[in-house]
Design a protein around this motif. Structure first.
Motif, mmCIF file in Angstrom:
data_model
loop_
_atom_site.group_PDB
_atom_site.id
_atom_site.type_symbol
_atom_site.label_atom_id
_atom_site.label_comp_id
_atom_site.label_asym_id
_atom_site.label_seq_id
_atom_site.Cartn_x
_atom_site.Cartn_y
_atom_site.Cartn_z
ATOM 1 N N PHE A 126 37.410 46.120 42.190
ATOM 2 C CA PHE A 126 38.175 46.247 43.508
ATOM 3 C C PHE A 126 36.996 46.120 44.607
ATOM 4 C CE2 PHE A 126 39.496 48.148 47.449
ATOM 5 C CZ PHE A 126 40.704 47.912 47.396
ATOM 6 N N ASP A 127 35.871 46.424 44.365
ATOM 7 C CA ASP A 127 34.872 46.510 45.407
ATOM 8 C C ASP A 127 34.092 45.240 45.283
ATOM 9 O OD1 ASP A 127 35.586 49.019 46.009
ATOM 10 O OD2 ASP A 127 33.462 50.107 45.675
ATOM 11 N N ALA A 128 33.928 44.779 44.155
ATOM 12 C CA ALA A 128 32.926 43.543 44.029
ATOM 13 C C ALA A 128 33.894 42.209 44.472
ATOM 14 C CB ALA A 128 32.365 43.361 42.537
ATOM 15 N N TRP A 129 35.229 42.409 44.169
ATOM 16 C CA TRP A 129 35.917 41.430 44.299
ATOM 17 C C TRP A 129 36.551 41.372 45.830
ATOM 18 C CZ3 TRP A 129 39.445 41.157 39.354
ATOM 19 C CH2 TRP A 129 38.807 41.047 38.488
ATOM 20 N N GLU A 130 36.242 42.243 46.511
ATOM 21 C CA GLU A 130 36.563 42.549 48.031
ATOM 22 C C GLU A 130 38.188 42.497 48.328
ATOM 23 O OE1 GLU A 130 34.150 40.074 50.249
ATOM 24 O OE2 GLU A 130 32.228 40.735 49.673
ATOM 25 N N LEU A 131 38.841 43.070 47.368
ATOM 26 C CA LEU A 131 40.103 43.198 47.534
ATOM 27 C C LEU A 131 40.603 44.004 48.665
ATOM 28 C CD1 LEU A 131 41.172 43.222 43.839
ATOM 29 C CD2 LEU A 131 40.968 41.187 45.080
ATOM 30 N N ASP A 132 41.689 44.135 49.256
ATOM 31 C CA ASP A 132 42.259 44.844 50.288
ATOM 32 C C ASP A 132 43.113 46.024 49.897
ATOM 33 O OD1 ASP A 132 41.084 43.189 52.552
ATOM 34 O OD2 ASP A 132 42.422 41.613 51.587
ATOM 35 N N PHE A 133 44.023 45.625 48.867
ATOM 36 C CA PHE A 133 44.807 46.800 48.492
ATOM 37 C C PHE A 133 45.252 46.509 47.002
ATOM 38 C CE2 PHE A 133 48.702 49.190 47.737
ATOM 39 C CZ PHE A 133 48.250 50.501 48.199
ATOM 40 N N ALA A 134 45.150 47.273 46.072
ATOM 41 C CA ALA A 134 45.618 47.316 44.760
ATOM 42 C C ALA A 134 46.493 48.505 44.202
ATOM 43 C CB ALA A 134 44.144 46.834 43.969
ATOM 44 N N PHE A 135 47.111 48.292 43.260
ATOM 45 C CA PHE A 135 47.867 49.491 42.876
ATOM 46 C C PHE A 135 48.438 49.196 41.459
ATOM 47 C CE2 PHE A 135 50.972 46.656 44.842
ATOM 48 C CZ PHE A 135 52.106 46.516 43.713
ATOM 49 N N THR A 136 48.667 50.144 40.580
ATOM 50 C CA THR A 136 48.838 50.381 39.339
ATOM 51 C C THR A 136 49.743 51.321 39.031
ATOM 52 O OG1 THR A 136 48.166 49.932 37.004
ATOM 53 C CG2 THR A 136 47.094 51.592 38.328
ATOM 54 N N GLY A 137 50.472 51.527 37.737
ATOM 55 C CA GLY A 137 51.184 52.498 37.401
ATOM 56 C C GLY A 137 50.704 53.209 36.024
ATOM 57 N N SER A 138 51.010 54.472 36.213
ATOM 58 C CA SER A 138 50.572 55.311 34.986
ATOM 59 C C SER A 138 50.806 55.063 33.616
ATOM 60 C CB SER A 138 50.837 56.777 34.971
ATOM 61 O OG SER A 138 52.217 56.929 35.217
ATOM 62 N N GLN A 139 52.027 54.288 33.388
ATOM 63 C CA GLN A 139 52.481 54.073 32.062
ATOM 64 C C GLN A 139 52.007 52.730 31.297
ATOM 65 O OE1 GLN A 139 53.822 53.316 35.058
ATOM 66 N NE2 GLN A 139 55.436 51.800 34.716
ATOM 67 N N LYS A 140 51.122 52.064 31.907
ATOM 68 C CA LYS A 140 51.004 50.819 31.033
ATOM 69 C C LYS A 140 49.538 50.928 30.490
ATOM 70 C CE LYS A 140 54.439 48.731 32.956
ATOM 71 N NZ LYS A 140 55.485 47.954 32.276
ATOM 72 N N ALA A 141 48.687 50.056 30.687
ATOM 73 C CA ALA A 141 47.169 50.249 30.005
ATOM 74 C C ALA A 141 46.620 51.519 30.195
ATOM 75 C CB ALA A 141 46.366 49.248 30.568
ATOM 76 N N LEU A 142 46.747 52.551 30.886
ATOM 77 C CA LEU A 142 46.399 53.795 31.417
ATOM 78 C C LEU A 142 46.851 54.732 30.101
ATOM 79 C CD1 LEU A 142 46.407 54.023 35.139
ATOM 80 C CD2 LEU A 142 44.503 54.093 33.695
#
Length: 373
Positions: free
Chosen positions: A178-194
């Motif tokens: 997120f930081d190195a790619w200088e993204l603005d907003f990113a989200f994910t869900g608990s039920q996938k790769a996590l």
């Protein structure tokens, strides 16, 4: 009398993914006050553990919802103006639909499902209009395609737009920074790769995004990101959290920390590459037109959509595989009939994947034999 629980390691659906028994057991812990020190300590542990996953120094927001909640929150908090949505699958399409439902004007770049957008076309579209933000799906769960969101962000920022990223089946399985790619907003869900139970969403917002969000009217109430940030800095949530799911998240994040992100990403890549080889081997053995849907070089390491030989359907194959003790996904949306999806993410291993692929190969061979004159 209830049916016996399936053996752990046989659930290869591309979400929700299998959850380890000890993580499920963590949900039986007693309730605590969500405005007390014990909960703040719990949130603090989750925040600290999720930052290396997102690769960020920013606070991590946690919502007791599916990831679609943060998808809507991102749209509502985005600067005024038109949005440009890259649509190359069902969940990219959902992003655009959510934006329209929030009253936003949306233009789309429509891409064949399974492919990724041509960056030259993205650049051309951004140059031709004035957009507040671009929406993009990192790992498209319906097709198994992986988009270079860093390149999309470069183009968006070059034209004065923000970049909003759905990384629901990307985070913790595919490289993401997120930081190195200088993204603005990113989200994910608990039920996938996590590999946590469904019901939690995680998000990170850049300082730039939050400054613009504070000036936007109509952010809503329940998913107001300005409020999420204010509470996250206190290690709290704006609304009553799903405490049992927070316990599970903390337990699973200990596992992620012990494995290490680099090892986790390598394991996912190895499972994906094995699946691609298996598709080629099985197609050759059956003498059938069968292939990975997404093109080489743009494939997600967490989910593979496989185009089936003529005469086979996704639901029928998935049903036959389930009868032999494994769960995979049929195709999704417009791809439902002609593909299957294998979710090789979360806590799965190469050894466990071999068992799943072996059963799928058996089913395909049996069906082909029945179809032979």
């Amino acid at each position: 009398m209830s049916a016996p629980a399936p053996a752990f390691g046989t659930f290869f659906l591309p979400g929700p993914t299998e959850v380890r028994p000890e993580v499920l057991a963590a949900m039986t812990r007693p309730m605590i006050a969500h405005r007390g020190q014990a909960f703040e300590a719990l949130y603090s542990r989750i925040d600290a553990a999720m930052r290396p996953v997102f690769r960020t120094e920013r606070p991590v927001f946690v919502s007791s919802s599916s990831a679609t909640g943060f998808m809507e929150a991102a749209v509502r908090a985005a600067p005024a103006g038109r949005l440009l949505s890259i649509v190359n699958g069902a969940f990219a399409e959902r992003f655009a639909d959510v934006a329209r439902a929030c009253g936003r004007d949306v233009d789309t770049i429509d891409v064949e499902w399974g492919a990724i957008a041509d960056l030259a076309e993205v650049d051309r579209r951004l140059a031709a209009g004035r957009y507040a933000a671009v929406t993009v799906v990192h790992s498209e769960t319906s097709t198994g395609a992986l988009t270079d969101v860093r390149a999309v962000r470069d183009l968006a920022h070059g034209h004065g737009a923000l970049c909003l990223v759905d990384t629901v089946t990307g985070l913790a399985g595919a490289p993401f920074d997120f930081d190195a790619w200088e993204l603005d907003f990113a989200f994910t869900g608990s039920q996938k790769a996590l590999a946590m139970p469904p019901g939690l969403a995680f998000a990170v917002a850049s300082e730039r995004f939050m400054k613009t969000a504070a000036a936007q009217p109509g952010r809503g109430r329940y998913f107001d990101l300005v409020e999420f940030e204010a509470y996250a800095r206190k290690h709290q949530t704006p609304n009553t959290p799903a405490l049992s799911l927070f316990y599970a998240a903390a337990a699973q994040l200990e596992r992620l920390g012990a494995e290490g992100m680099e090892a986790r990403l390598a394991r996912h890549r190895a499972m994906a590459e094995r699946t691609y080889r298996w598709v080629e081997e099985t197609a050759a053995r059956l003498g059938a037109a069968m292939r990975v849907l997404a093109p080489a070089g743009s494939r997600s390491p967490t989910v593979t959509a496989v185009v089936l030989p003529a005469g086979l359907t996704g639901p029928d194959v998935a049903r036959a595989v389930a009868e032999r003790g494994y769960v995979i996904g049929a195709g999704y949306g417009r791809l439902r009939e002609r593909t299957i999806r294998i979710g090789h993410m979360g806590e799965h291993t190469l050894e466990g994947l071999e068992g799943c692929l072996g059963v799928v190969a058996e089913v395909l061979a049996d069906v082909r034999e029945l179809q032979s004159p």
